[in-house]
Design an enzyme around this catalytic site. Sequence first.
Site, PDB file in Angstrom:
ATOM      1  N   LYS A   1      -5.894  -4.712   1.866  1.00 24.61           N
ATOM      2  CA  LYS A   1      -5.471  -4.535   3.271  1.00 24.61           C
ATOM      3  C   LYS A   1      -6.580  -3.869   4.087  1.00 24.61           C
ATOM      4  O   LYS A   1      -6.415  -2.794   4.667  1.00 24.61           O
ATOM      5  CB  LYS A   1      -4.169  -3.758   3.389  1.00 24.61           C
ATOM      6  CG  LYS A   1      -2.977  -4.487   2.766  1.00 24.61           C
ATOM      7  CD  LYS A   1      -1.660  -3.863   3.160  1.00 24.61           C
ATOM      8  CE  LYS A   1      -0.480  -4.504   2.473  1.00 24.61           C
ATOM      9  NZ  LYS A   1      -0.380  -4.249   1.021  1.00 24.61           N
TER      10      LYS A   1
HETATM   11  O1  S5P Z   1       4.510  -5.986   3.904  1.00 19.47           O
HETATM   12  C1  S5P Z   1       4.134  -5.902   2.752  1.00 19.47           C
HETATM   13  C2  S5P Z   1       2.878  -6.352   2.356  1.00 19.47           C
HETATM   14  C3  S5P Z   1       2.538  -6.284   1.023  1.00 19.47           C
HETATM   15  S1  S5P Z   1       1.071  -7.041   0.542  1.00 19.47           S
HETATM   16  N1  S5P Z   1       4.968  -5.416   1.811  1.00 19.47           N
HETATM   17  C4  S5P Z   1       4.628  -5.329   0.490  1.00 19.47           C
HETATM   18  O2  S5P Z   1       5.460  -4.904  -0.314  1.00 19.47           O
HETATM   19  N2  S5P Z   1       3.382  -5.719   0.092  1.00 19.47           N
HETATM   20  C5  S5P Z   1       2.935  -5.564  -1.305  1.00 19.47           C
HETATM   21  O3  S5P Z   1       3.749  -6.394  -2.138  1.00 19.47           O
HETATM   22  C6  S5P Z   1       3.084  -4.149  -1.851  1.00 19.47           C
HETATM   23  O4  S5P Z   1       1.907  -3.385  -1.662  1.00 19.47           O
HETATM   24  C7  S5P Z   1       3.355  -4.394  -3.319  1.00 19.47           C
HETATM   25  O5  S5P Z   1       2.126  -4.527  -3.995  1.00 19.47           O
HETATM   26  C8  S5P Z   1       4.076  -5.716  -3.360  1.00 19.47           C
HETATM   27  C9  S5P Z   1       5.578  -5.620  -3.453  1.00 19.47           C
HETATM   28  O6  S5P Z   1       5.956  -5.016  -4.628  1.00 19.47           O
HETATM   29  P1  S5P Z   1       7.508  -4.934  -5.107  1.00 19.47           P
HETATM   30  O7  S5P Z   1       7.432  -4.131  -6.376  1.00 19.47           O
HETATM   31  O8  S5P Z   1       8.282  -4.232  -4.057  1.00 19.47           O
HETATM   32  O9  S5P Z   1       7.952  -6.347  -5.351  1.00 19.47           O
END
Ligand code: S5P
Length: 461
Positions: free
Chosen positions: A299
């Site tokens: 990011k």
């Molecule tokens: O808006 C966002 C953008 C990203 S890239 N929301 C997110 O959650 N992410 C990323 O996606 C976050 O940094 C993490 O690596 C992943 C989601 O992880 P989860 O464990 O919640 O599925």
Amino acid sequence: MDKLQVTKELFRIGAIKFGSFQLKSGITSPIYCDLRVLFSYPQLLASVSELMWQCVGDITGEFSHVCGVPYTALPIATCVSVKHDIPMLLRRKEAKSYGTKRMVEGVYDSGSRCVVLEDVVTSGSSVLETVSSLQDVGVAVKHVVAIVDREQGAELTLTNAGLMLHSVLKLSEMVDMLEAEQLITTDTTQMVKQFLSTSQVPSKPQSVQFESYLTRCDLATHPIAKKLFHLMHHKQTNLALSADLVDSRAILELADQVGPHICVLKLHSDIIKDFSIVFTQQLKQLAEKHNFLLMEDRKFADIGNTCKLQLEGGTHRIAEWADMVTAHALPGRSILDVMTNTGVVLVGEMSSEGNLTTLEYAQATAEMAEQHPNKVVGVVSQRKLLKNTGQLHFTPGVRLSGVSSDGKGQQYRTPDHVIGSCGSDIIIVGRGIYEATDPVKAAIQYHTEGYKVYLHRINAS
Ligand code: S5P
């Protein structure tokens, strides 16, 4: 009242008229259909509302809310809401200029699924406006119920937008009934049918949204986007694994196990306690072995010069191993200028509660992405933002049903919601997989579900 009685009543009260009528589009129509008079006939209004409800009677588990397209369908939605104890949402025609500026009033959350009601559908465009306002606030819409389908293109338009149209009555069916009841002549019936078959309202060119990954591979400009579409098609997967583990060995093990099911492996290299360039080389080997791409979720959000240093140098030397990196559009296009060989995925919208990525910001990000197809592979977003189908939407905040938040601001939606209702292309799943008791089994579930919804979407269009 049954359909026949309703049709006769609508004719009697003048909601359906025959003659020569000038439509908004300038075309002259032999039939006029305006159901606004319904409000003046409460019994008929109640009967019509009930028939609409019966259209979706066996799939009521698929929605939690009801919303009427303003204005005619508002009292209909109210009738359904009160009679069947289903909460209503109200979509404003214009946002208030003061206070909350909300377009959608009522109580809902990211797991809400709404059935949309409309009186008459012609092209389907008014329905799409309401659906898009609901989707903008995270409410999923799959089913639309109309009293009358004028059979002039709405069904195709709505199907192309991933929606299912149910109608109580089709206009041709109504004229047949009225003729059988000798309320109109055979000539009138024929004239109306002739008119319907020759005056299709062109559907918006939304079908491009539902081209297959293979077709889109040809439309892609960026080599990484091309490669990604190609492998998604061949591996039949739209699942990206967010391997947010802190131990490099655990990441390699997970990547080897779930590799066959994913198209992308996303990393946060700065959380790995024993990060090394050797680790990235091993990961690259696994990416080749299982045919997936590597994305570093860095990011980037600084001036061009700093981003260049962060991308190429430091301990992570991202440019050496990542196929793609995430970057915010906030600093402007200079951020793209320094990304030479690595594909960029611009963050248009975030999944976290209370985030500041407004729809306007997200659209500006999409515009920047589309202006630079040689640099930008796609966007991170919560819905379809791009018109260029040669670029991709990546959506995080995905969990199979049952979990709507992580208690730390993350908001989850299901693969069905993200790919099916919101038009995204790739689901990014982290804890839903690596925290599962059986991560491989979980990856298979997300893989299967995500691709199934995609196939349904392209086949429906
Ligand atoms: O808006 C966002 C953008 C990203 S890239 N929301 C997110 O959650 N992410 C990323 O996606 C976050 O940094 C993490 O690596 C992943 C989601 O992880 P989860 O464990 O919640 O599925």
